[in-house]
Every structure is written in C-alpha cells, then in structure tokens.
Design an enzyme around this catalytic site. Structure first.
Site, short mmCIF file in Angstrom:
data_model
loop_
_atom_site.label_atom_id
_atom_site.label_comp_id
_atom_site.label_asym_id
_atom_site.label_seq_id
_atom_site.Cartn_x
_atom_site.Cartn_y
_atom_site.Cartn_z
CE LYS A 191 -17.91 -5.43 1.38
NZ LYS A 191 -19.31 -5.55 1.85
CG ASN A 192 -14.86 -5.33 4.43
OD1 ASN A 192 -15.82 -4.78 3.89
ND2 ASN A 192 -14.99 -6.38 5.21
CG ASP A 251 -17.17 -9.62 8.32
OD1 ASP A 251 -18.25 -9.38 8.91
OD2 ASP A 251 -16.55 -8.75 7.68
NE ARG A 288 -21.70 1.88 9.68
CZ ARG A 288 -22.26 2.64 10.62
NH1 ARG A 288 -23.55 2.86 10.60
NH2 ARG A 288 -21.53 3.20 11.55
CB VAL A 326 -17.96 -7.96 16.74
CG1 VAL A 326 -17.74 -6.68 15.94
CG2 VAL A 326 -16.62 -8.60 17.10
CB CYS A 333 -25.30 -6.21 6.71
SG CYS A 333 -24.51 -6.91 5.27
#
Length: 431
Positions: free
Chosen positions: A22-23, A307, A93, A329, A117
C-alpha cells in the site's frame, strides 16, 4: 460497524500470497498526475485507502480502468480539477502526495490538510518548505494548502530536517518536472521510495541515488506512460510472520521480498524462529515453541520499522522473559497497550518505551482498534488468546491489510467478520 471475531489458541500452518505494498501503491497512483500518457499499475492491493485515492483522482477528471487481472490504468490527460477536498483527505495521510505532482505539472494545487491514523504529529512543513525552495508560493487557508507556481518549479538543493517518507516522495515527484537539477539530502531510503523512483524513471524521469540518503533528480520537460508492478508489502509480510511465531506455527509467505525485511527477520530469529528464504518467499518455523522476548528500537529504514512495533509488542507479551520496545519515529504510538492489558498483558509504559513481561496465556476480550498497526496487534493477540476476542473498529485494519480474515483462515485461524454481536454471547460464535 464490522468486527472481527477470533477464537484463539490455534497454531497457524500453511502458505499465503502477500499483496502489493500500500505504501508504494499510493504514491505511484499520485505520480500518474505527472504523466502525459496512461500509466498501468500492477500488483496493486485492493484496500480502502487505494479506493479513496482512485476516487480522488476520478474527481479531478482522471479516467481509471480496471482490467480482468485487477490491474489499474490511470489516464490524467484531461484533468479538470486541482483540488483535494477535506471529505476525502481527512481519512488518510497519503492524500498530501498529490500536492507535488499537481504543482509541478499544472502550477496549482489546493489540498486539504491530511488525516489518517491517530499516531501523533506528522507535520507537513517539510513538504511546504521544500516546494517553496523550488519556487512555489504556498499559503494555508481555512485548512487547505494553497500552492501556486509561475512557470516550472526550479531545481535546488534540499535538506530534510528529519527523515520523512512522504516528504521525500512529494519533493521527488515535484522535482521530476522542475527546471534544472534537484538534490534531496537526508532522503528516506525505504523500499517504497525506491519503488516510486523506479516507476518515475520508467515514465521518463532522471532519478539517481535511490536507496541512499541523497537523491539526484534531473528535471525533464514531460513524463510519459509506463507499466509498473508494485513491490510486495513488507509490513504485511512481517505481520503474518509474527502471527506464525507467536502461535508456534510454520508459515510460508509467497510473492514477497526477504531483502526488504532484514531487521525484522533478525529479530524473529532472535525470538527463536527458524527462517529460510528464497528469491520471493519466506518460511518461518517455530516448531511449537514459545518465542523469546526481544528488545526493539524503531528507526528509519534500514533499521527496525515503526510499522512493525505494535506487532512485536504482541509477540513480547506472550514470550518467555522480558523485553523493551522503544519508539523513536512517532509519538503516541502505544495506544494498543491499554487494549492488550485488557487481555492480560503485563506492560509498563515510560515515555516512548514499553517494558513487557511475557505471560503464558492471554484471555479473549472485546477490544477496540485505534489505528492501522494497533489493530493488527490486537488481531495477533486474539490469535493466541484463550477464548474469543472481538476486535472493533476494524476499518483501521482494512486500510492496510487485504482480505486479512481470509488469509488467516488459509493458515488455520478461526476468524470471521461480523456486522454485530452480543458481548455476552460471543463465545457462541464458534459453538
């Protein structure tokens, strides 16, 4: 509102196919705004965020076609709008990624400040300051980033104050059509950034330095069409590996990329897993053993990914011994801890560090997801808990995991999606 019901305590065994990342898919969809010809995207995951991005492109005037293999072709030659409205942008985002491409190709963009998120501050200043350094005029008015450019953007030397994946991607895309050469220093090195750069180069961009902390982008007059296959999702891969590890099982994951997960694989081996890899597959075997607790410190790639922090929190709470998990992070990324404690986890939070003491058994309970990766950690906890766990607000997990219940069922998990349930009767779900 849909929920996941999980009857835990079953060792997972079997093999599944990993979806596209997805990213990587989201910025590549945004990159089609730069092209003067259609762009075909293959191995794209079918997720809520992808659907939202496709709807956003469609509202702008892009033509989108899905073929029989579920590949997507995007044609942005007849764009009519340069506007990303709040009602769409508020849900994710990554919608800010249309800012750079719109500004570079059309000289204007009005993009609502993004949502996504609830895991702390992810400031957009890096995007804005970088585009301003390239000659854009930008104001923030009534919750919208309003960007304008008189003619082409100008190549320049940019230094990222902190490593930012979306910031690097936005500025890299904008620089492809800028006049002159752009240098992005302290750039993100994530595989998804590299995948976007490869796609842009297929479209005619001139980008070098991918995978390093300095990107060099020589601006070109225009970008054309291309066909690109999205790389496998390393976070989905890691999540299912953890599922196999904490249930003492053996899982084989196909269509994945072991080289993008070295930090995660090392920690799984430290936890006691036997791991074998091939070009596009990973096998994890716990041989029925309970995992050992590990210490984790998140940081930008190639270090341990933020993640995967929540998933390893779940691994640690059922592991032998104690462990520490430090998040560097994002702030406020331990919202899953309170829900895990409801299931019997022993966790102490101090600032940005979680201290865990493993327990032999978790107890199923109704729990509520707060963000994408936190929801995954609760599903993992449900897989190993005694009894039935009901995970609420699973629209979070649907943002990042394609067909999660079907894939877990393939591995033997007792999990199903329901639209409603009676809390006092959830044990009847698998009677």
């Amino acid at each position: 509102m849909d929920k996941l019901l999980i009857n835990g305590g079953i060792s997972l065994n079997g093999e599944i196919r990993i979806s596209g990342a997805k990213n990587a898919a989201l910025p590549i969809l945004a990159a089609t705004l730069l092209a003067s010809e259609p762009v075909k995207i293959c191995n794209i995951p079918h997720l809520h965020d992808i659907t939202t991005t496709m709807e956003l492109l469609g509202r702008m005037g892009a033509q989108l076609m899905v073929d029989e293999h579920l590949n997507i072709e995007v044609d942005t030659r007849n764009l009519k709008e340069f506007y990303a409205p709040y009602e769409l942008v508020k849900t994710m985002r990554a919608s800010i990624l249309v800012l750079g491409p719109l500004l570079a190709r059309y000289g204007r963009a009005d993009v609502s400040l993004p949502g996504g998120c609830a895991i702390g501050s992810r400031p957009v200043n890096l995007h804005i300051h970088g585009l301003q350094a390239m000659g854009a005029t930008i104001t923030v008015e009534e919750g919208y980033i309003c960007a304008r450019s008189q003619g082409r953007l100008r190549g320049t030397r940019l230094f990222m104050d902190r490593v930012s994946v979306t910031g690097t991607e936005n500025l890299m895309m904008a620089a492809t059509l800028a006049e002159g050469t752009t240098f992005i220093e302290n750039a993100a090195r994530e595989p998804e950034v590299v995948d976007l750069a490869h796609c842009l180069n297929q479209m005619g961009a001139r980008i070098s330095g991918m995978g390093s902390d300095t990107l060099v982008i020589e601006g070109v007059d225009s970008l054309g069409g291309a066909s690109h296959t999205v790389l496998p999702d390393r976070i989905e891969t890691g999540t299912y590996l953890v599922a196999g590890a904490l249930t003492g099982g053996r899982v084989k994951l196909k269509n994945t990329s072991p080289g993008s997960l070295e930090a995660v694989l090392l920690k799984l081996e430290e936890a006691g897993a036997e791991i074998n890899t091939g070009k596009d597959w990973i096998v994890l075997d716990m041989k029925g053993r309970r995992p050992r607790a590990v210490d984790i410190r998140t940081a930008p790639y190639p270090a341990f990914p933020t993640d995967m922090q929540a998933q390893f929190t779940t691994l640690n709470i059922v592991a032998e011994g104690s462990g520490t998990i430090t998040e560097t992070v994002f702030e406020n990324r331990f919202m899953h801890v309170q829900e895990l404690q409801r299931m019997g986890a022993v966790i102490r939070l101090e600032g940005n560090t979680a201290f865990t003491n493993g327990v032999e058994t978790l107890t199923g309970a109704p729990v509520m997801a707060t963000d994408l990766r936190a929801s995954a950690s609760l599903v993992l906890a449900g897989l190993v808990a005694k009894g039935v766990t009901a995970v609420d607000r699973i629209y979070h997990v649907d943002r990042g995991y394609e067909c999660i219940e079907e894939k877990l069922q393939q591995l033997g998990a007792k999990i199903r999606r329901v639209s409603s349930y009676t809390p006092g009767k959830i044990y009847a779900a698998y009677g």
